[in-house]
Design a protein around this motif. Structure first.
Motif, PDB file in Angstrom:
ATOM      1  N   ARG A  22      57.057  48.016   5.203  1.00 47.70           N
ATOM      2  CA  ARG A  22      56.772  48.136   6.431  1.00 47.70           C
ATOM      3  C   ARG A  22      56.482  47.054   7.194  1.00 47.70           C
ATOM      4  O   ARG A  22      56.883  46.609   8.369  1.00 47.70           O
ATOM      5  N   VAL A  75      47.678  55.917  -0.461  1.00 42.55           N
ATOM      6  CA  VAL A  75      49.005  55.205   0.190  1.00 42.55           C
ATOM      7  C   VAL A  75      49.608  54.227  -0.673  1.00 42.55           C
ATOM      8  O   VAL A  75      48.694  53.456  -1.465  1.00 42.55           O
ATOM      9  N   ASP A  94      54.847  50.920  -0.186  1.00 38.60           N
ATOM     10  CA  ASP A  94      55.455  51.631   1.041  1.00 38.60           C
ATOM     11  C   ASP A  94      54.766  50.661   2.270  1.00 38.60           C
ATOM     12  O   ASP A  94      55.607  50.381   3.087  1.00 38.60           O
ATOM     13  N   VAL A  95      53.491  50.398   2.051  1.00 38.84           N
ATOM     14  CA  VAL A  95      53.022  49.683   3.450  1.00 38.84           C
ATOM     15  C   VAL A  95      53.555  48.374   3.491  1.00 38.84           C
ATOM     16  O   VAL A  95      54.103  47.722   4.465  1.00 38.84           O
ATOM     17  N   PRO A 154      47.378  49.341  -0.839  1.00 45.31           N
ATOM     18  CA  PRO A 154      47.476  48.319   0.310  1.00 45.31           C
ATOM     19  C   PRO A 154      46.741  47.129   0.036  1.00 45.31           C
ATOM     20  O   PRO A 154      47.165  45.858   0.068  1.00 45.31           O
TER      21      PRO A 154
END
Length: 326
Positions: A281, A273, A277-278, A241
């Motif tokens: 969102r 993570v 993906d972050v 991230p």
């Protein structure tokens, strides 16, 4: 159910394209749609029950339209036309073939081949940042590269910047000899390969020497502001991230960004993570940013790749469903 016969008038050239080598393509249509197809006196005749014959004829007309647009029919084209007809989306193959983006050094046109790819290319044209998310073989990087080279040739941007995180794909490569460029080249080879095909090694080397094309690991983007550039971040599922935020905040005026990744092929350490993906969102719903999700139906490599992707998709879906039911 009673059989019917449908007829379509085709030229000899159209027949050759649609039938394929040793009639391979038309045999694929016959077996998939449970129909019989014959050529007689300039007409192509499809015989089967009403529903199957209509779908098979729609596939043939779709292939005719696709070929008439200057495209070469391949096994992937036939499979896609059949899949779309099964989903009652007749004509999808012809509709998917957008304008030619550019030509490779061998003169082969580069253009979208599926509806997903067309939506992806249209998003790149219209948005400042485009995320292309999907499995291997869907053309995420290659089409982005073609768009970058076209923008560069048209002087819409003054340089191309290609980057990806330097993460080993589940292997420990150990010490790599040579200078810094030699150490990072193995991670960036897929980007070089795509550029060689589209631009040619000589022009690529010349523009690299001038600093107009830059291929570098993601870590090299820190602290920079990237103005008037076409920037591609590849393998974004392997960013953290923090790396993704760092990259997105490098974007300057006059730049266009494409971020590609496959959420199912992460090489990050367990428990880490993914920045991709972050980002999907956090940035969802922003007008200047597009998210394009490609699927196994958009795979344009060898047909076996499409089957492999489908098997893995089914496997992952089953695992998720099993976890939910526990």
């Amino acid at each position: 159910m009673e059989e019917i016969s449908l007829k379509a008038e085709l030229t000899d050239e159209e027949m050759r394209s649609i039938f394929g080598m040793r009639d391979a393509y038309i045999k694929k249509v016959e077996s998939s749609m449970n129909v019989r197809v014959v050529s007689r006196n300039g007409f192509l005749i499809v015989t089967g029950n009403e529903e199957n014959a209509a779908k098979a004829m729609s596939v043939i007309m779709d292939l005719k339209k696709f070929s008439g647009q200057g495209n070469e029919i391949e096994e992937q084209s036939v499979n896609y036309a059949i899949d779309m007809a099964d989903e009652d989306r007749e004509g999808a193959l012809g509709d998917a073939a957008g304008d030619i983006i550019c030509h490779t050094v061998q003169g082969k046109p580069v253009r979208p081949k599926t509806l997903g790819q067309k939506a992806y290319v249209d998003a790149i044209k219209g948005k400042l940042i485009t995320f292309g998310v999907g499995p291997a073989g869907t053309g995420k990087t290659y089409l982005a590269m073609a768009m970058a080279v076209t923008a560069f040739k048209n002087e819409d941007v003054s340089r191309i910047i290609l980057t990806r995180p330097a993460i080993e794909a589940g292997e420990k490569l150990g010490f790599l000899p040579g200078d810094l460029q030699s150490k990072v080249d193995p991670y960036l080879r897929p980007l070089y390969d795509a550029l060689f095909q589209i631009m040619g090694p000589e022009k690529f080397a010349l523009n690299m020497e001038k600093g107009l094309i830059e291929v570098a690991p993601l870590a090299y983007m820190r602290g920079r502001t990237l103005d008037n550039a076409f920037i591609i971040l590849d393998e974004a599922q392997n960013t953290t991230p923090a790396q993704m935020k760092m990259f997105l905040t490098r974007i300057g005026f006059g730049s266009k960004v494409v971020i590609t990744g496959d959420a199912t092929q992460k090489d990050l350490s367990p428990g880490t993570v993914s920045g991709l993906d972050v980002a999907t969102r956090v940035l969802k719903g922003m007008d200047e940013i597009a998210f394009c999700y490609l699927t196994g139906k958009d795979v344009v490599r060898h047909p076996l790749v499409q089957k492999i992707v489908k098997r893995y998709e089914d496997y992952e879906n089953k695992r998720r469903n099993d976890k939910k039911s526990r």
